[in-house]
Design an enzyme around this catalytic site. Sequence first.
Site, PDB file in Angstrom:
ATOM      1  N   ARG A 194      25.548  42.414  45.207  1.00 33.17           N
ATOM      2  CA  ARG A 194      26.242  42.760  43.866  1.00 33.17           C
ATOM      3  C   ARG A 194      25.125  43.252  42.736  1.00 33.17           C
ATOM      4  O   ARG A 194      25.223  43.946  41.841  1.00 33.17           O
ATOM      5  CB  ARG A 194      27.041  41.351  43.384  1.00 33.17           C
ATOM      6  CG  ARG A 194      28.390  41.086  44.099  1.00 33.17           C
ATOM      7  CD  ARG A 194      28.777  39.973  43.495  1.00 33.17           C
ATOM      8  NE  ARG A 194      28.201  38.603  43.218  1.00 33.17           N
ATOM      9  CZ  ARG A 194      28.252  37.846  44.482  1.00 33.17           C
ATOM     10  NH1 ARG A 194      29.106  38.036  45.491  1.00 33.17           N
ATOM     11  NH2 ARG A 194      27.599  36.581  44.479  1.00 33.17           N
ATOM     12  N   LYS A 233      33.185  39.575  25.627  1.00 28.81           N
ATOM     13  CA  LYS A 233      34.631  39.973  25.799  1.00 28.81           C
ATOM     14  C   LYS A 233      35.399  38.811  26.695  1.00 28.81           C
ATOM     15  O   LYS A 233      35.057  37.885  27.135  1.00 28.81           O
ATOM     16  CB  LYS A 233      34.453  40.916  27.098  1.00 28.81           C
ATOM     17  CG  LYS A 233      35.681  41.693  27.307  1.00 28.81           C
ATOM     18  CD  LYS A 233      35.477  42.537  28.755  1.00 28.81           C
ATOM     19  CE  LYS A 233      36.384  41.861  29.720  1.00 28.81           C
ATOM     20  NZ  LYS A 233      36.292  42.711  30.912  1.00 28.81           N
ATOM     21  N   GLU A 269      40.375  41.510  24.591  1.00 26.25           N
ATOM     22  CA  GLU A 269      41.210  42.369  25.522  1.00 26.25           C
ATOM     23  C   GLU A 269      42.240  42.141  26.054  1.00 26.25           C
ATOM     24  O   GLU A 269      42.400  41.161  27.161  1.00 26.25           O
ATOM     25  CB  GLU A 269      39.992  42.782  26.422  1.00 26.25           C
ATOM     26  CG  GLU A 269      40.664  43.829  27.501  1.00 26.25           C
ATOM     27  CD  GLU A 269      39.872  43.627  29.146  1.00 26.25           C
ATOM     28  OE1 GLU A 269      39.136  42.884  29.265  1.00 26.25           O
ATOM     29  OE2 GLU A 269      40.038  44.787  29.649  1.00 26.25           O
ATOM     30  N   LYS A 282      39.851  45.951  22.573  1.00 17.56           N
ATOM     31  CA  LYS A 282      39.844  46.547  23.908  1.00 17.56           C
ATOM     32  C   LYS A 282      41.302  46.643  24.469  1.00 17.56           C
ATOM     33  O   LYS A 282      41.979  45.403  24.710  1.00 17.56           O
ATOM     34  CB  LYS A 282      38.866  45.866  24.691  1.00 17.56           C
ATOM     35  CG  LYS A 282      38.854  46.411  26.387  1.00 17.56           C
ATOM     36  CD  LYS A 282      37.642  46.266  26.837  1.00 17.56           C
ATOM     37  CE  LYS A 282      37.604  46.671  28.558  1.00 17.56           C
ATOM     38  NZ  LYS A 282      36.575  46.428  29.088  1.00 17.56           N
TER      39      LYS A 282
END
Length: 323
Positions: A34, A124, A165, A207
């Site tokens: 990752r 976010k 979002e 978003k």
Amino acid sequence: MLAPKKGLLAADESIKSASLRLTAVGAPSTEEYRRRYRELFINTDGIQNYVSGIILHDETMYQMDNSGRPFLEVLKEKNILIGIKVDEGTQVDPDSENETVTEGLDDLEERLQKYVAKGAVFAKWRAVIKIGENLPSLGNIKKEAKNLASYAELCQKYGLVPVIEPEVLREGNHTITESEAVLIQTLKTVFEAIAKKNVDLSGLILKTSMVIAGSEQEKSAPEVVAKATVRALKISVPQNIGGIVFLSGGQESVEATENLNAINSIKELPRRATYSYARALQEDALKIWAGKEENVSEARKIFLHRLKMNSLASVAEYSPELE
Ligand code: 13P
């Protein structure tokens, strides 16, 4: 965050999603891979010409690049703003078993302060709205809206720009008309909830999904997606928000670029709209890379190309011949 010809890179896939993406290209799904996956994008030369900010996952905040420098330092040096995904994923909605609710409010204040201390300037939170038989339920949309509003208020309290979002999922057999109706209802409910909180709209970024037919339906032309998206946003989003960015939501990479270009060609949104893609920016490069060191430079070329194409689309200067 909304500098001309730039957008955001959503490099904040959960450990589970990042691991699935690695496995899909035959790479090991370990923390080290990752880290290499993040390195591939963050250390692409020239990324700062197309990306104003990167949304990170908590794990990446503490990782180093190949030369041992913390990713956070690398980003600061490139003048890329640091964002952080702060929701803690979804759980089944106890009042509606086919829907989910995004969690993470409990210890959010402490986490926000920790991220601010590490240099994050925006955050976010993703809520998921599913279209299906009798879905979404109004109760579920209201819950997600309330959580998004609480999150936005807390972000601003600690000086972070909230990116909200509410993703209307593409998966399913719904028509583009149904998608438009659900996006309108979702966004109206979200901004009603935000109006009840102490949130400065000019310091908030939406978003959003584009208005797009379900994944089991035929794709609509970019002009059709664009008209429906702009129509939906104009009637459900306050004029004075800080900005609008789009998620790609499983669109093919070129499709996401064409749709963004078509949306910006209409020139009717109060603010210019740009990209905040994960898959549509990273997926092509990920396939070429496949976890192998010898493929890094080729994969970065592909990534940079997608960035350039989307940068042009964000100012309606893209055309398919440029591919
Ligand atoms: P996609 O662009 O792959 O939809 O991801 C954007 C995102 O940030 C999802 O939370």
